[in-house]
Design an enzyme around this catalytic site. Structure first.
Site, PDB file in Angstrom:
ATOM      1  N   HIS A  56       0.846  -1.206   0.000  1.00 48.74           N
ATOM      2  CA  HIS A  56       0.000   0.000   0.000  1.00 48.74           C
ATOM      3  C   HIS A  56       0.873   1.243   0.000  1.00 48.74           C
ATOM      4  O   HIS A  56       1.561   1.535   0.973  1.00 48.74           O
ATOM      5  CB  HIS A  56      -0.911   0.003   1.234  1.00 48.74           C
ATOM      6  CG  HIS A  56      -1.920   1.116   1.216  1.00 48.74           C
ATOM      7  ND1 HIS A  56      -3.250   0.919   0.875  1.00 48.74           N
ATOM      8  CD2 HIS A  56      -1.807   2.444   1.485  1.00 48.74           C
ATOM      9  CE1 HIS A  56      -3.900   2.058   0.953  1.00 48.74           C
ATOM     10  NE2 HIS A  56      -3.040   3.010   1.304  1.00 48.74           N
ATOM     11  N   HIS A  58       1.405   5.479  -2.022  1.00 47.97           N
ATOM     12  CA  HIS A  58       0.874   6.575  -2.841  1.00 47.97           C
ATOM     13  C   HIS A  58       2.049   7.246  -3.565  1.00 47.97           C
ATOM     14  O   HIS A  58       2.603   8.233  -3.093  1.00 47.97           O
ATOM     15  CB  HIS A  58       0.117   7.580  -1.972  1.00 47.97           C
ATOM     16  CG  HIS A  58      -1.161   7.044  -1.421  1.00 47.97           C
ATOM     17  ND1 HIS A  58      -2.373   7.179  -2.068  1.00 47.97           N
ATOM     18  CD2 HIS A  58      -1.410   6.336  -0.294  1.00 47.97           C
ATOM     19  CE1 HIS A  58      -3.318   6.586  -1.351  1.00 47.97           C
ATOM     20  NE2 HIS A  58      -2.754   6.064  -0.271  1.00 47.97           N
ATOM     21  N   GLN A 151      -9.898   9.335  -4.918  1.00 51.92           N
ATOM     22  CA  GLN A 151      -9.520   9.853  -3.600  1.00 51.92           C
ATOM     23  C   GLN A 151     -10.553  10.799  -3.000  1.00 51.92           C
ATOM     24  O   GLN A 151     -10.694  10.879  -1.782  1.00 51.92           O
ATOM     25  CB  GLN A 151      -8.158  10.545  -3.692  1.00 51.92           C
ATOM     26  CG  GLN A 151      -7.610  11.008  -2.355  1.00 51.92           C
ATOM     27  CD  GLN A 151      -6.107  11.148  -2.372  1.00 51.92           C
ATOM     28  OE1 GLN A 151      -5.407  10.551  -3.176  1.00 51.92           O
ATOM     29  NE2 GLN A 151      -5.581  11.941  -1.464  1.00 51.92           N
ATOM     30  N   HIS A 209      -9.309   1.658   0.240  1.00 53.72           N
ATOM     31  CA  HIS A 209      -9.160   2.348   1.512  1.00 53.72           C
ATOM     32  C   HIS A 209     -10.487   2.154   2.251  1.00 53.72           C
ATOM     33  O   HIS A 209     -11.538   2.575   1.755  1.00 53.72           O
ATOM     34  CB  HIS A 209      -8.938   3.846   1.309  1.00 53.72           C
ATOM     35  CG  HIS A 209      -7.569   4.198   0.808  1.00 53.72           C
ATOM     36  ND1 HIS A 209      -7.080   3.744  -0.395  1.00 53.72           N
ATOM     37  CD2 HIS A 209      -6.605   4.980   1.357  1.00 53.72           C
ATOM     38  CE1 HIS A 209      -5.858   4.235  -0.572  1.00 53.72           C
ATOM     39  NE2 HIS A 209      -5.543   4.976   0.472  1.00 53.72           N
ATOM     40  N   GLU A 212     -10.849   4.160   7.222  1.00 55.66           N
ATOM     41  CA  GLU A 212      -9.665   4.844   7.769  1.00 55.66           C
ATOM     42  C   GLU A 212     -10.155   6.004   8.652  1.00 55.66           C
ATOM     43  O   GLU A 212     -10.060   7.175   8.286  1.00 55.66           O
ATOM     44  CB  GLU A 212      -8.762   5.358   6.643  1.00 55.66           C
ATOM     45  CG  GLU A 212      -7.429   5.878   7.144  1.00 55.66           C
ATOM     46  CD  GLU A 212      -6.569   6.473   6.046  1.00 55.66           C
ATOM     47  OE1 GLU A 212      -5.446   6.907   6.363  1.00 55.66           O
ATOM     48  OE2 GLU A 212      -7.007   6.514   4.877  1.00 55.66           O
ATOM     49  N   ASP A 308       2.639   3.260   2.846  1.00 53.39           N
ATOM     50  CA  ASP A 308       1.592   4.257   2.638  1.00 53.39           C
ATOM     51  C   ASP A 308       2.148   5.567   2.109  1.00 53.39           C
ATOM     52  O   ASP A 308       1.806   5.987   1.013  1.00 53.39           O
ATOM     53  CB  ASP A 308       0.785   4.484   3.919  1.00 53.39           C
ATOM     54  CG  ASP A 308      -0.565   5.147   3.667  1.00 53.39           C
ATOM     55  OD1 ASP A 308      -0.937   5.314   2.502  1.00 53.39           O
ATOM     56  OD2 ASP A 308      -1.249   5.466   4.648  1.00 53.39           O
TER      57      ASP A 308
END
Length: 430
Positions: A56, A58, A151, A209, A212, A308
């Site tokens: 995971h 970005h 997102q 996701h 969270e 992440d």
């Protein structure tokens, strides 16, 4: 053979192992192999492992720390706001340059496979184009798997679903989502249904996701598990973060864990980020933030750790070291038994490789000769020391190397130096 690595310790504890490599694959494995090779490497009793895998990440935001400004509060919501400010100013060249630089860091760390989420709420799909370019460039030495990530919310952001479908047609690998960021719980559940149905129709993997948040009533993992079973997606779905689970009552979790296990949904925790972003509204006692890793493992759920973020609007630290991630996960989850510490090593190697569906991963005949020789005598010692990567091999070729970690001492009557290992370097771990 092209190469033989002698006297290796494997992650499962086997010691004195030789690894024969030919044509970029492991062709023999055993003690004192009686073979000839063009090159021999003496592991000297050090740990030899398959490469690290980040389940995971970005990469579209990596190394953008301070653009357009620093996240003063260090919170998740300010990070999201910062990313919204930065997106209009992004250029494809800058995205590619930062991502390639991070991939260099990854290879040096023995991290040869990364699943990265890429924002698809920008109508231009600039980041998608950039990371598809990066994927092509790094393919000879790093497996990069892209997740189409709405997102700003699939239903909350106009055109996000169409953008996601366009991204998949361009070559993105995995369907992503963020149900807890939709306007209502009902819309969150609806987004899970829509995305899972689309993935089932297209034969794709899913990584969302999910929950969270510190809100114990954010239960989209329940919907994700249900839709996975309903649509026959078992083994192709992951729920990332799942941090609301740390706030749920034990009775509900006792029902939830079997549902996740039965559905075959994997869990991906992000220890460095979960421990820093969650619990921000708490005074004391403060919640830790990370999902219930030991309980998920005990229920038979695959659990991987992700990095992440690295130097981006959400996190001003990080260097691509998955051993740092495992180290934090071990501490936050209180996984300090020998078996649990070994599970933390698996959470940054074999388990995420399984979640990503990597072909030919492992240390066994027939596997790709993608290997890391670590300055440590065991998997647990590698986590403790965040061990130096002595050599990193891709398809049997050295792609990175570093000296062992040691310090010189200038103390009367004491040794000349220390290497911080429990046993002397070169001794096999028991």
């Amino acid at each position: 053979m092209d190469l033989v690595i002698r006297n290796a310790v494997l992650p499962d504890g086997r010691a004195g192992i030789d690894i024969g490599i030919d044509g970029g694959r492991i062709v023999a494995l055993g003690q004192r192999l009686d073979v000839q090779a063009g090159r021999e490497i003496d592991a000297g009793g050090d740990l030899v492992t398959p490469p690290f895998v980040d389940a995971h990440f970005h990469m579209d935001a990596v190394l953008s720390y301070g653009l357009p400004r620093v996240n003063a509060s260090g919170t998740l919501l300010e990070g999201i706001a910062l990313w919204g400010e930065l997106k209009p100013a992004l250029t494809q060249d800058a995205l590619v340059e930062r991502a390639l630089r991070y991939c260099d860091w990854a290879v040096a760390r023995g991290l040869l496979a990364i699943r990265t989420h890429v924002d698809v709420c920008d109508e231009r799909l600039l980041a998608v184009e950039a990371l598809l370019d990066v994927k092509r460039q790094v393919a000879p030495y790093l497996d990069l798997q892209l997740v189409a990530f709405p997102q700003d919310g699939l239903l909350r952001s106009p055109g996000a679903f169409d953008n996601l479908k366009r991204a998949m047609q361009m070559g993105v690998d995995v369907v992503g989502g963020i149900p807890h960021f939709e306007r209502t719980m009902a819309q969150g559940a609806e987004s899970v249904r829509l995305l899972c149905e689309y993935a089932a129709e297209q034969g794709l993997r899913v990584d969302m996701h999910c929950d969270e948040t510190d809100d114990p009533l954010s239960r989209h993992i329940e919907t994700l598990a249900y839709e996975t079973q309903r649509l026959g997606l078992q083994g192709r779905v992951a729920g990332s973060h799942l941090t609301s689970m740390h706030s749920m009552d034990n009775y509900y979790v006792s029902k939830l864990l079997p549902l996740i296990a039965e559905s075959g949904v994997a869990a991906i925790a992000n220890p460095l980020i979960n421990i820093t972003l969650q619990g921000r509204h708490d005074t004391y006692p403060k919640r830790r933030g990370m999902t219930r890793v030991p309980e998920l493992l005990a229920a038979g759920v695959d659990v991987a750790f992700g990095h992440d973020c690295v130097l981006d609007p959400w996190y001003g630290m990080g260097s691509g070291d998955m051993l740092e991630v495992a180290h934090m996960g071990l501490h936050v989850a209180q996984m300090t038994s020998l078996a649990a510490m070994a599970q933390c090593f698996q959470a940054v190697t074999a388990t995420p490789a399984r979640i990503l569906g990597l072909d030919g991963y492992g240390v066994a005949p027939g596997c790709h000769a993608d290997l890391v020789i670590l300055d440590a005598g065991s998997a647990v010692e590698a986590i403790r020391l965040r061990a130096a990567r002595r050599l990193v091999l891709r398809r049997g070729q050295v792609v990175a190397e570093a000296p062992p970690s040691a310090s010189r001492l200038h103390l009367a009557g004491r040794p000349d130096g220390v290497d911080f290992r429990l046993q002397a370097r070169g001794a096999c771990a028991s």
